[in-house]
Write a protein that holds these residues in place. Structure first.
Motif, PDB file in Angstrom:
ATOM      1  N   LEU B 158      26.647   0.708 -28.987  1.00 27.36           N
ATOM      2  CA  LEU B 158      26.273   1.339 -30.259  1.00 27.36           C
ATOM      3  C   LEU B 158      25.337   0.408 -31.035  1.00 27.36           C
ATOM      4  O   LEU B 158      24.294   0.833 -31.537  1.00 27.36           O
ATOM      5  CB  LEU B 158      27.522   1.632 -31.096  1.00 27.36           C
ATOM      6  N   GLN B 159      25.691  -0.871 -31.088  1.00 27.39           N
ATOM      7  CA  GLN B 159      24.859  -1.816 -31.843  1.00 27.39           C
ATOM      8  C   GLN B 159      23.527  -2.078 -31.145  1.00 27.39           C
ATOM      9  O   GLN B 159      22.506  -2.261 -31.805  1.00 27.39           O
ATOM     10  CB  GLN B 159      25.636  -3.115 -32.080  1.00 27.39           C
ATOM     11  N   PHE B 160      23.510  -2.043 -29.803  1.00 34.54           N
ATOM     12  CA  PHE B 160      22.231  -2.180 -29.082  1.00 34.54           C
ATOM     13  C   PHE B 160      21.298  -1.052 -29.523  1.00 34.54           C
ATOM     14  O   PHE B 160      20.124  -1.271 -29.819  1.00 34.54           O
ATOM     15  CB  PHE B 160      22.419  -2.101 -27.565  1.00 34.54           C
ATOM     16  N   ALA B 161      21.863   0.162 -29.602  1.00 31.93           N
ATOM     17  CA  ALA B 161      21.062   1.336 -29.985  1.00 31.93           C
ATOM     18  C   ALA B 161      20.504   1.151 -31.394  1.00 31.93           C
ATOM     19  O   ALA B 161      19.335   1.427 -31.662  1.00 31.93           O
ATOM     20  CB  ALA B 161      21.911   2.592 -29.901  1.00 31.93           C
ATOM     21  N   VAL B 174       7.240   2.958 -34.115  1.00 30.31           N
ATOM     22  CA  VAL B 174       7.699   4.296 -33.729  1.00 30.31           C
ATOM     23  C   VAL B 174       8.793   4.719 -34.697  1.00 30.31           C
ATOM     24  O   VAL B 174       9.866   4.111 -34.730  1.00 30.31           O
ATOM     25  CB  VAL B 174       8.267   4.290 -32.286  1.00 30.31           C
ATOM     26  N   GLU B 175       8.500   5.752 -35.510  1.00 28.88           N
ATOM     27  CA  GLU B 175       9.508   6.209 -36.466  1.00 28.88           C
ATOM     28  C   GLU B 175      10.630   6.931 -35.719  1.00 28.88           C
ATOM     29  O   GLU B 175      10.374   7.725 -34.826  1.00 28.88           O
ATOM     30  CB  GLU B 175       8.870   7.129 -37.510  1.00 28.88           C
ATOM     31  N   SER B 176      11.869   6.629 -36.072  1.00 26.75           N
ATOM     32  CA  SER B 176      13.058   7.180 -35.407  1.00 26.75           C
ATOM     33  C   SER B 176      12.833   7.357 -33.896  1.00 26.75           C
ATOM     34  O   SER B 176      12.730   8.472 -33.394  1.00 26.75           O
ATOM     35  CB  SER B 176      13.486   8.504 -36.046  1.00 26.75           C
ATOM     36  N   GLN B 200      30.601   9.037 -26.814  1.00 19.87           N
ATOM     37  CA  GLN B 200      31.366   9.614 -27.932  1.00 19.87           C
ATOM     38  C   GLN B 200      31.085   8.845 -29.226  1.00 19.87           C
ATOM     39  O   GLN B 200      30.922   9.443 -30.293  1.00 19.87           O
ATOM     40  CB  GLN B 200      32.859   9.591 -27.610  1.00 19.87           C
ATOM     41  N   LEU B 201      31.031   7.525 -29.105  1.00 19.40           N
ATOM     42  CA  LEU B 201      30.793   6.678 -30.275  1.00 19.40           C
ATOM     43  C   LEU B 201      29.407   6.956 -30.861  1.00 19.40           C
ATOM     44  O   LEU B 201      29.248   7.148 -32.072  1.00 19.40           O
ATOM     45  CB  LEU B 201      30.913   5.216 -29.860  1.00 19.40           C
ATOM     46  N   ALA B 206      25.726   8.122 -34.707  1.00 13.75           N
ATOM     47  CA  ALA B 206      24.272   7.995 -34.624  1.00 13.75           C
ATOM     48  C   ALA B 206      23.592   8.362 -35.959  1.00 13.75           C
ATOM     49  O   ALA B 206      22.848   7.565 -36.520  1.00 13.75           O
ATOM     50  CB  ALA B 206      23.735   8.864 -33.498  1.00 13.75           C
ATOM     51  N   LYS B 207      23.889   9.549 -36.479  1.00 12.64           N
ATOM     52  CA  LYS B 207      23.223  10.009 -37.709  1.00 12.64           C
ATOM     53  C   LYS B 207      23.389   9.001 -38.841  1.00 12.64           C
ATOM     54  O   LYS B 207      22.412   8.515 -39.404  1.00 12.64           O
ATOM     55  CB  LYS B 207      23.789  11.373 -38.134  1.00 12.64           C
ATOM     56  N   GLU B 208      24.648   8.650 -39.112  1.00  9.48           N
ATOM     57  CA  GLU B 208      24.925   7.707 -40.210  1.00  9.48           C
ATOM     58  C   GLU B 208      24.156   6.406 -40.054  1.00  9.48           C
ATOM     59  O   GLU B 208      23.747   5.790 -41.040  1.00  9.48           O
ATOM     60  CB  GLU B 208      26.407   7.351 -40.230  1.00  9.48           C
TER      61      GLU B 208
END
Lengths: 356, 356
Positions: B158-161, B174-176, B200-201, B206-208
């Motif tokens: 999750l943090q890598f993302a 690159v925006e989003s 799942q995580l 992701a959005k938040e």
């Protein structure tokens, strides 16, 4: 020999299957049984070939199966409920020795589940797995497991190595093929727990099991001819396989574009096209045919889901060779022997010392 | 700006480093500090460039460090014992704000250990990781983690993302960016336990966290422009990376051979050579420079171990841009905020419900 062929499996079924058989039959000695909706197959054959399959060769026949397992079906459920599907019927014919090999480009999960449930594992093999063929420098590379087992144990990787060795020695004719363990470094301390333990297991038992284990191999070296077989768990193996496929696609597109990006490139490329085409071919994983599901009692071939007629033709010829070389009988005789049973118990004992 | 450069790191050090700096300095505004054995660097510079580095530019200086961490040294041990090594000295200068970024092509393990131990993790980041750049259709692809963390947990992915998103938005502009999770299928039920839980995580947070999560991605699609970032644990990511490198090599060799296999191919290829060369370039992972170690308090760049002068030149320019875009400051301000601390606790709580 009788080749059982799922006529309804794959993105281009039944047309690509029918055309593929019509082409392959000239070059093989085996009979081919197309399994699927008889009236559909007959109708399509007439439309595509201008005549009945029987007129093309008396070695082509049709075995009716009213149902079809779709790509989105849940494997186990589909195998258990769709008794009259081309896949289930095919597996039952194979099991009842009414055929020597079963080929399908259909739902992969269902194919693996069906092979295990209906045809059955070879006694002594913990997990059957997919052995696929990939391009490599001046040759080809066997990858096992291509994705049948997402979660593996060291015993599985040891047996993949053993099965792949026997397969290559018997089918491809490579004596004592060089087996590499897919890892992120060559030192034996590298990798995750599964790979580190598998390394120790291979190191200890390779010789006894006639595995020519050359150690860890990185993706960087895998294609340069240093190994004949790459061993991996199904998750890593499948990532590896699809990365090769993806990059192969990128190569083809980019090369085509750089050859046509401007009029000079276009003209310039023309004389080189034959060699460029030949090169692109070596980069196309599809040229390397289907994957073998090793570890079940009879030969099962997983054709590529997007197989076209050319690929079906190739896969059918490949299947005939595979049966001729009797790798599965060899596997059976080795794994079902008393000797192997004792050895297996010893290995399992040794593994417990590793995983503590 | 001051770029700290390990003059002794990599297969071609110090020569390639020295030549690379001499070239890069013309195109950058930053100062460059070469760290290593001063007398060796001076001697080699005179020999290679025919004059002192100071004569090339007053923005090049040397900081003496008597020891060198070798490729075969044990990372943690080397970082702790070789206090006067070019790498340890470099990290200390970086930590003491006597430089804005540290680049090294030396022992990767030591680089990652040193960055974590000496420069330190950003508070709130569980595991720093390597973000590398790869070729992709009409562009480039960020892969994270390239291999810093062999064993990962869902929180890490999750943090890598999140880190990769911030890096791409700030540096590549690159925006989003579209984030894909490297998996063996697109359905959320696919993959091993780590990947299923990570999915799942990501789906939930992701959005938040402003992550444009587009779901699972297979190696097959990764290069075709569908994603900007591929997220993977360090083991799978490293296998992916090295497979790309290996196939890139195979492409170059095979293409060269098929272009020269006979006199006709040779002659035919000549007019197409420019486009072929251009194509081969896009296939060469080396063209894409160094990898960033994201998650530590200051910018650290891992240059390729086999970097030549061209690649050092490129990596130095890349590092200047990276510092200019302040991605690390952005990461710090986000992760060290109170808000993130609360969020992190909530996420950790949620993970326990996943992994049961």
């Amino acid at each position: 020999m009788k080749i059982l062929l799922d006529a309804m499996g794959g993105d281009n079924a039944p047309d690509a299957v029918i055309k593929g058989v019509a082409k392959a039959i000239k070059d093989i000695e085996a009979e081919v049984v197309l399994i699927g909706k008889e009236y559909v197959i007959k109708e399509r054959a007439k439309e595509l070939l201008g005549r009945d399959l029987s007129e093309i060769s008396d070695r082509i026949s049709i075995h009716n199966a009213e149902e079809t397992i779709e790509m989105e079906d849940t494997p186990t459920q589909a195998i258990k409920s769709k008794k009259d599907s081309s896949m289930v019927v095919g597996f039952n014919l194979l099991k009842e020795d009414q055929g020597d090999v079963f080929i399908s480009a259909g739902n992969s999960g269902a194919l693996l589940t069906g092979a295990t449930l209906l045809v059955g594992r070879i006694k002594g093999i913990d997990r059957p797995a997919l052995a696929g063929i990939l391009p490599s420098y001046h040759g080809r590379l066997v990858l096992m497991d291509c994705g049948a087992n997402t979660n593996c144990r060291p015993l599985n990787l040891l047996q993949f190595a053993q099965m792949a060795s026997i397969y290559m020695a018997n089918t491809v004719g490579v004596e004592s093929p060089r087996i590499g363990l897919l890892n992120i470094g060559t030192e034996e301390t590298k990798g995750n727990e599964l790979i580190r333990n598998s390394y120790q297991l291979l190191k200890k038992y390779a010789k006894e099991l006639n595995i020519n284990f050359i150690g860890n191999i990185e993706g960087r070296e895998a294609f340069l001819g240093e190994v004949d077989v790459v061993i991996a768990d199904g998750f890593t193996g499948n990532v590896f396989l699809k990365t090769v496929e993806g990059l192969g696609k990128l190569v083809k597109i980019s090369l085509k574009e750089s050859m046509t990006e401007n009029i000079f490139a276009k003209i310039g490329a023309v004389p080189a096209l034959p060699s460029i085409k030949r090169f692109a071919k070596t980069m196309d994983y599809k040229e390397y045919g289907g994957a073998l599901f090793l570890g079940v009692k009879k030969p099962v071939v997983k054709a590529h889901g997007s197989s076209d007629e050319k690929l079906f033709e190739f896969t059918i010829k490949q299947a005939e060779q595979f049966v001729n070389h009797k790798a599965v009988d060899e596997l059976k005789s080795i794994y079902e022997s008393e000797l192997n049973k004792e050895k297996l118990d010893e290995i399992k004992q040794y593994i417990t010392t590793l995983e503590v």
